[in-house]
Design a protein around this motif. Sequence first.
Motif, PDB file in Angstrom:
ATOM      1  N   HIS A  18       0.938  -1.134   0.047  1.00 48.86           N
ATOM      2  CA  HIS A  18      -0.061  -0.082   0.085  1.00 48.86           C
ATOM      3  C   HIS A  18       0.970   1.542  -0.113  1.00 48.86           C
ATOM      4  CE1 HIS A  18      -3.724  -2.142   0.704  1.00 48.86           C
ATOM      5  NE2 HIS A  18      -3.375  -2.894   1.468  1.00 48.86           N
ATOM      6  N   TYR A  89      -0.829  -4.206  -6.207  1.00 48.05           N
ATOM      7  CA  TYR A  89      -1.717  -4.445  -5.058  1.00 48.05           C
ATOM      8  C   TYR A  89      -3.114  -3.494  -5.079  1.00 48.05           C
ATOM      9  CZ  TYR A  89      -2.798  -6.591  -0.865  1.00 48.05           C
ATOM     10  OH  TYR A  89      -3.223  -7.415   0.086  1.00 48.05           O
ATOM     11  N   ASP A 235      -9.285   7.231   3.523  1.00 46.39           N
ATOM     12  CA  ASP A 235      -8.221   8.121   3.391  1.00 46.39           C
ATOM     13  C   ASP A 235      -8.865   9.448   2.740  1.00 46.39           C
ATOM     14  OD1 ASP A 235      -6.538   6.077   4.269  1.00 46.39           O
ATOM     15  OD2 ASP A 235      -6.300   5.331   2.163  1.00 46.39           O
ATOM     16  N   GLU A 347     -10.247  -3.017  10.418  1.00 45.48           N
ATOM     17  CA  GLU A 347     -10.554  -3.084   9.307  1.00 45.48           C
ATOM     18  C   GLU A 347     -10.853  -4.439   8.861  1.00 45.48           C
ATOM     19  OE1 GLU A 347      -8.371  -0.186   6.377  1.00 45.48           O
ATOM     20  OE2 GLU A 347      -8.168  -2.061   5.518  1.00 45.48           O
ATOM     21  N   TYR A 348     -10.633  -5.503   9.730  1.00 43.21           N
ATOM     22  CA  TYR A 348     -10.614  -6.987   9.481  1.00 43.21           C
ATOM     23  C   TYR A 348     -11.645  -7.700  10.392  1.00 43.21           C
ATOM     24  CZ  TYR A 348      -6.144  -6.178   7.051  1.00 43.21           C
ATOM     25  OH  TYR A 348      -5.283  -6.088   5.895  1.00 43.21           O
TER      26      TYR A 348
END
Length: 366
Positions: A18, A89, A235, A347-348
């Motif tokens: 990232h 990615y 973001d 986030e998971y």
Amino acid sequence: MRVTLTAIKADIGSIGGHIRPSASLLKEVERSLQPHLGKDFIDFRLSYTGDDIAILMTHTHGTDSSLIHQIAWDAFKAAAEVAKKEGLYGAGQDLLKDAFSGNIRGLGPGIAEMEFEERKSEPFLLFAADKTDPGAFNLPLYLAFCDPMYCSGLLLSPNMFKGFKFEIMDVAYTEGDKVIALTAPEELYDIAALLRDPERYVIKAVYSRTTGEIAAVASTTRLHNIAGKYVGKDDPILLVRVQGNFPATGEILEPYALVPYVGGFMRGSHQGPLMPVKRNSSVSFFDGPPIVSCTAYCVKDGKLSEEADAFDHPFWDHVREIASKKAIELRRQGFYGNAMLPYGELEYGGIVERLKALEGKFEVRH
Ligand code: F6R
Ligand code: MG
Ligand code: MG
């Protein structure tokens, strides 16, 4: 003349994880925008902050123009194809829907737009942040627009004596835009009470109470509201008009020297200091730290001046040192307590399954 500034930003794929987009992605966005220059919009600029590409356009179509939104959407779509071909990615990561249906809001990219009558000189700032979420701008905006400890103009400039109006959004609400308008200084404590929780309440816009003019507008996209689950951090991007009836550029910048801890960082699931960086910076340490860039412009008849990089100055080298120290200090406690975000902001989903499995192994002893 009446001009609209549209800033749209998305992560459509990046190199080596990232870190940052490739040059060919930026080239593809530019190639896609170029035919519209001087026809559908007056001017544009491209930049990146971490793995996000930001498009800034000037035009006369007003906010929420489906023409302008479509142009940006198509540019990101085209570049996402390049990202796929290059095997980058997270190719197309922020483009959550397949089809464009008139407005880019709700499709993934972050967007900040404002329309106004150009002043004789119209200076403004474009902030773009990576590895964090829209609440990251809460504290800097609050301090710059409400607090004379940061904004001396509130005491010195009669243009600002009346203060500013804040529009704050409850980003947990998904049925529409749930927004409250509060005025500073009268409702300062109410404003602070909301902004205290940057994952839930986010500054959407700020207006001058002297003239009613728009001063600032930020993106409020929460990807998990669109996708129904966490698919990346949101973001954010922010436009701020400066000088005259608004705070000076340096008053808007000063709060960033605080390097407040914000949500984001590694896997969008931690807290980290918001480091002010130069334009076109990448991320590194623990996929971070969270970064923010600021580009200053003037706009005249819709044409953008050349850019000045507001955080490219020896002063901010010192602040970046402080941010690095704060990042290392908090990282010392790894997953523990405040170093990680609360449950609902991770986030998971993996940890939910892990805890569910453990729940069955608990025994209750009396
Ligand atoms: C923000 C960002 C991170 C990632 C997160 C998930 O720019 O890149 O918030 O969304 O690290 O990454 P993956 O999908 O690689 O697990
Ligand atoms: Mg990303
Ligand atoms: Mg990003």
